[in-house]
Design a protein around this motif. Sequence first.
Motif, PDB file in Angstrom:
ATOM      1  N   MET A   6      14.540   4.364  -6.186  1.00 30.61           N
ATOM      2  CA  MET A   6      14.968   2.945  -6.218  1.00 30.61           C
ATOM      3  C   MET A   6      16.133   2.807  -7.010  1.00 30.61           C
ATOM      4  O   MET A   6      16.123   3.174  -8.333  1.00 30.61           O
ATOM      5  CB  MET A   6      13.988   2.032  -6.386  1.00 30.61           C
ATOM      6  N   THR A   7      17.276   2.478  -6.673  1.00 32.35           N
ATOM      7  CA  THR A   7      18.433   1.923  -7.355  1.00 32.35           C
ATOM      8  C   THR A   7      18.436   0.871  -8.019  1.00 32.35           C
ATOM      9  O   THR A   7      17.563   0.030  -7.844  1.00 32.35           O
ATOM     10  CB  THR A   7      19.893   1.926  -6.602  1.00 32.35           C
TER      11      THR A   7
ATOM     12  N   ASP B 104      20.300  -1.741  -8.432  1.00 32.84           N
ATOM     13  CA  ASP B 104      20.765  -2.801  -7.799  1.00 32.84           C
ATOM     14  C   ASP B 104      19.821  -2.986  -6.653  1.00 32.84           C
ATOM     15  O   ASP B 104      19.469  -4.209  -6.242  1.00 32.84           O
ATOM     16  CB  ASP B 104      22.267  -2.276  -7.027  1.00 32.84           C
ATOM     17  N   GLU B 105      19.090  -1.806  -6.114  1.00 28.98           N
ATOM     18  CA  GLU B 105      18.065  -2.214  -4.985  1.00 28.98           C
ATOM     19  C   GLU B 105      16.889  -2.959  -5.593  1.00 28.98           C
ATOM     20  O   GLU B 105      16.609  -3.905  -5.150  1.00 28.98           O
ATOM     21  CB  GLU B 105      17.713  -0.981  -4.454  1.00 28.98           C
ATOM     22  N   TYR B 106      16.647  -2.482  -6.676  1.00 32.05           N
ATOM     23  CA  TYR B 106      15.341  -3.149  -7.335  1.00 32.05           C
ATOM     24  C   TYR B 106      15.660  -4.644  -7.876  1.00 32.05           C
ATOM     25  O   TYR B 106      14.970  -5.528  -7.676  1.00 32.05           O
ATOM     26  CB  TYR B 106      15.261  -2.483  -9.039  1.00 32.05           C
TER      27      TYR B 106
ATOM     28  N   PHE C 255      15.683  -6.793  -4.554  1.00 32.90           N
ATOM     29  CA  PHE C 255      14.585  -6.890  -3.998  1.00 32.90           C
ATOM     30  C   PHE C 255      13.768  -8.099  -4.665  1.00 32.90           C
ATOM     31  O   PHE C 255      13.211  -8.731  -3.968  1.00 32.90           O
ATOM     32  CB  PHE C 255      13.766  -5.574  -3.996  1.00 32.90           C
TER      33      PHE C 255
ATOM     34  N   LYS D 181      10.703   0.695   2.586  1.00 32.71           N
ATOM     35  CA  LYS D 181      11.660   1.767   2.149  1.00 32.71           C
ATOM     36  C   LYS D 181      11.429   3.187   2.746  1.00 32.71           C
ATOM     37  O   LYS D 181      12.648   4.040   3.218  1.00 32.71           O
ATOM     38  CB  LYS D 181      11.453   1.773   0.530  1.00 32.71           C
TER      39      LYS D 181
END
Length: 377
Positions: A296-297, A299-301, A304, A371
């Motif tokens: 998980m990047t 930015d994604e974290y 989200f 994911k």
Amino acid sequence: MRHFQRFGLVLNDRVVRTPVAIASMAGVVNADYVLARADHVGVAFIGGYSIDAPTMEASREMARAGRAEFSYEDPVEELASQMEKMKESDVVLGLNLRGSTPAAYAAVAEALGDSVIYEIDAHCRQQPMIDAGCGEALLHNQQRLAEIIAALKAQDVTVSVKIRTGVAGDDRQLAKKIWTAGADILHADLMDFGYQKVRQLRNACPLVLIANNSVNTFEKMKDMFSHGADLVSLARHSDERTLAGLDAAITRYADEHGWYNSPKQLCRGGDIRSLAFCCMPVKSCPLIPTLDKIGMTRDEYMAFKQHAVVETPLSEGKHTCFGSLAWCCKDSSPCMFREMTIRQVGIDNREYMRQKHILADKILQHLFYEKARNDTC
């Protein structure tokens, strides 16, 4: 509804009144054993019951050697009689079964229906049972275990798998195999591994996780819950006094804190549910390697969590460190800004933790389903 609001546990479409369970002990745990303790447990797995000719012969051989075993001529008839005794109880019933083929399990489920949980015994380490292809033999033949799970799921029933940790080689891969094969529950005898193994299993799969082995005090129970267990089970220690004490203690804790099995914070050894308590990834801490590990990047974290709390109380908190309660820590960690925001929003700490529980469930759903599906695509 009171029990659901307190623990939020549902198994086999039934609300579980407490996350305390009785584990099977062959020749000991049957319906009468459970009913004598029913006021203090939410789930009970009776058995083990051998269900075909090879495992029934193994049971007879073990009994001749002095072990306690259930004796019967017709396993379906015996199991039906045990189910009838439990019919009026609010304890969710599971049948711990020992069979040598997928067809044997499927036949029992077809005969008895979907009102009980079917637990595959991949746990027994007695040689006659292993020679019959059951118990620990399934941990070394995981393809056969997957076939048994699939055969039971084809009957549209709830499936639990009882394992002994430290036998299969890589328990994380075993947990993933059990999950992807279609099981609903992982019931793990932790042996001497303790809560570290619970965290490992929790991080490997999203199944309902039952921790077993020497969980006979509230402190040990809390260790299991704070590292990923949904329930704990007792076998030899399942006397009425111990069960009553655990039930009362976890009920008080749940009523006070709002999330009975809340994880430790990630920086203190928590499982992946503890991402619900983590702040933004702006400093060197365990969050960064954890995100890397789960793919998980940063930015994604961040995106989200921000999206997950929209239109919830956790979206509030412009005076907190990172602008909303989404990034705030566990209620047990002192924080003036978090407490001030909670009061301003009009909730209490119990509701705050309940909202964090919902956020953690969304995180698990995202990591193990959404994911994974997107990565596959």
